[in-house]
Scaffold this active site. Structure first.
Site, PDB file in Angstrom:
ATOM      1  CE1 TYR A  32      70.348  77.461  20.428  1.00  0.00           C
ATOM      2  CE2 TYR A  32      71.263  79.403  19.361  1.00  0.00           C
ATOM      3  CZ  TYR A  32      70.472  78.840  20.343  1.00  0.00           C
ATOM      4  OH  TYR A  32      69.811  79.654  21.221  1.00  0.00           O
TER       5      TYR A  32
ATOM      6  CG  HIS B 136      71.463  76.505  26.026  1.00  0.00           C
ATOM      7  ND1 HIS B 136      71.840  76.011  24.803  1.00  0.00           N
ATOM      8  CD2 HIS B 136      70.297  77.144  25.810  1.00  0.00           C
ATOM      9  CE1 HIS B 136      70.948  76.365  23.890  1.00  0.00           C
ATOM     10  NE2 HIS B 136      69.999  77.046  24.476  1.00  0.00           N
TER      11      HIS B 136
END
Length: 278
Positions: A53, A111
Site C-alpha cells: 500500500y 498478501h
C-alpha cells in the site's frame, strides 16, 4: 450517544482481534496518518495496511499520535510476493515493522498466494517462525483459496489465524467461509460494501436501512457481523468512520441475513485477481 464497543474474536494462536477495523487501501502516507489518528479517537482499534500500500509510515505516525497504549491497538500488515521465503519473510517483516515504528505486529498476512511463483509454502514457514519468535501475535493468509490452504496445512501443519478475502453480499464466498469455519480459521472481509455503490441501492438493503433507522452501509456491515466475520471498511472521512462503527446497537434477523445473502452473484462479482492493488 457514545459509540458501542467493538467486540473481539479470540484467534487460534491466542490473540484477540476487534471484529471491525479501518482499512487503509488506497490511502497515501498523509491520508493514512490523519485517518488512523481520527479513527482511534472515534473508537477504532484494528488497523489494516500492507507493504504494497505504500502507507505503513503514515499508519505508524497515526498510531503514535494518540494516547491510547500500543497494546490496545491491533495492527495488521502484509508480506509482498518478492519475499516469499523463510529468511526473506524475516527481512520483509523487519522492513514493515520499521516503517510502522513498532516492536511487534499483531497480525502478519501473506498478501497473495501467487501460485505461479510456487513459493507461498516457504513464505508461510517464514511467518510461522515470526510467530514462534514472538515478533507477531497472529499470522494469516490473504486472497488464498481452500486448495492453497490445504497445501499450506499439509506441508507445515501450522494453522492460520485468519483468511482475508474479498467478501460482500454480492460475493458471499460460501465455500471458502465454510472451509475456514471447519478449520477454525477466522474469515476477514475486504471491500465489505463492494465497489461502485450499486450494492447500497439494492431494495433489500435500503428497505432494511429504513426499518432500522440506519444507513445502507451500516446494514451491509451489520450483515458481516451477523455472519461472524471480521471486516475492515476503508474510509478517510471521520463522519463515515463514525457511521461504520455504529453497528453494534442492533442485529439483523436470520431471515434478513438470508435476504441480503441472496444478492450473491458468485465469482462473477470478484475483483481479487493477482493484479488487484489490494
Amino acid at each position: 450517544m457514545s459509540t458501542p464497543a467493538v467486540p473481539t474474536l479470540k484467534l487460534t494462536n491466542g490473540a484477540s482481534i476487534p471484529r471491525l477495523g479501518l482499512g487503509t487501501w488506497p490511502m497515501s502516507e498523509h491520508e493514512a496518518e490523519v485517518a488512523v489518528a481520527q479513527a482511534i479517537e472515534i473508537g477504532y482499534r484494528l488497523f489494516d495496511t500492507a507493504y504494497a500500500y505504500g502507507n505503513e509510515k503514515g499508519v505508524g505516525r497515526g498510531l503514535r499520535a494518540t494516547a491510547v497504549p500500543r497494546e490496545e491497538l491491533f495492527v495488521t500488515t502484509k508480506l509482498n510476493g518478492e519475499w516469499h521465503g523463510v529468511q526473506a519473510a524475516q527481512e520483509a517483516f523487519q522492513t514493515s515493522a520499521d516503517r510502522l515504528g513498532v516492536d511487534y505486529v499483531d497480525m502478519y498476512l501473506i498478501h497473495w498466494p501467487l501460485p505461479q511463483q510456487d513459493t507461498y509454502v516457504e513464505a508461510w514457514k517464514g511467518l510461522a517462525k515470526l510467530l514462534e519468535d514472538g515478533r507477531v501475535r497472529a499470522i494469516g493468509l490473504s486472497n488464498f483459496k481452500p486448495s492453497h490452504i490445504d497445501r499450506v496445512l499439509a506441508d507445515t501443519g501450522v494453522m492460520p489465524d485468519v483468511n482475508q478475502i474479498e467478501l460482500n453480499p454480492t460475493l458471499t464466498r460460501d465455500e471458502t467461509r465454510a472451509y475456514d469455519a471447519a478449520h477454525g480459521i477466522a474469515t476477514q472481509s475486504w471491500s465489505p460494501i463492494g465497489r461502485g455503490g450499486d450494492l447500497l441501492s439494492e431494495p433489500v438493503v435500503t428497505g432494511l436501512a429504513e426499518r432500522y433507522g440506519k444507513s445502507p452501509a451500516q446494514i451491509v456491515l451489520r450483515w458481516h457481523m451477523d455472519l461472524d466475520l471480521i471486516t475492515v471498511p476503508k474510509s478517510a472521512n471521520p463522519e463515515r468512520m463514525k457511521e461504520n462503527i455504529e453497528i453494534f446497537d442492533f442485529a439483523l434477523t436470520e431471515d434478513e441475513v438470508k435476504a441480503i445473502t441472496a444478492l450473491d452473484q458468485g465469482e462473477a462479482a470478484a475483483t481479487d485477481s493477482d493484479v488487484v492493488g489490494h
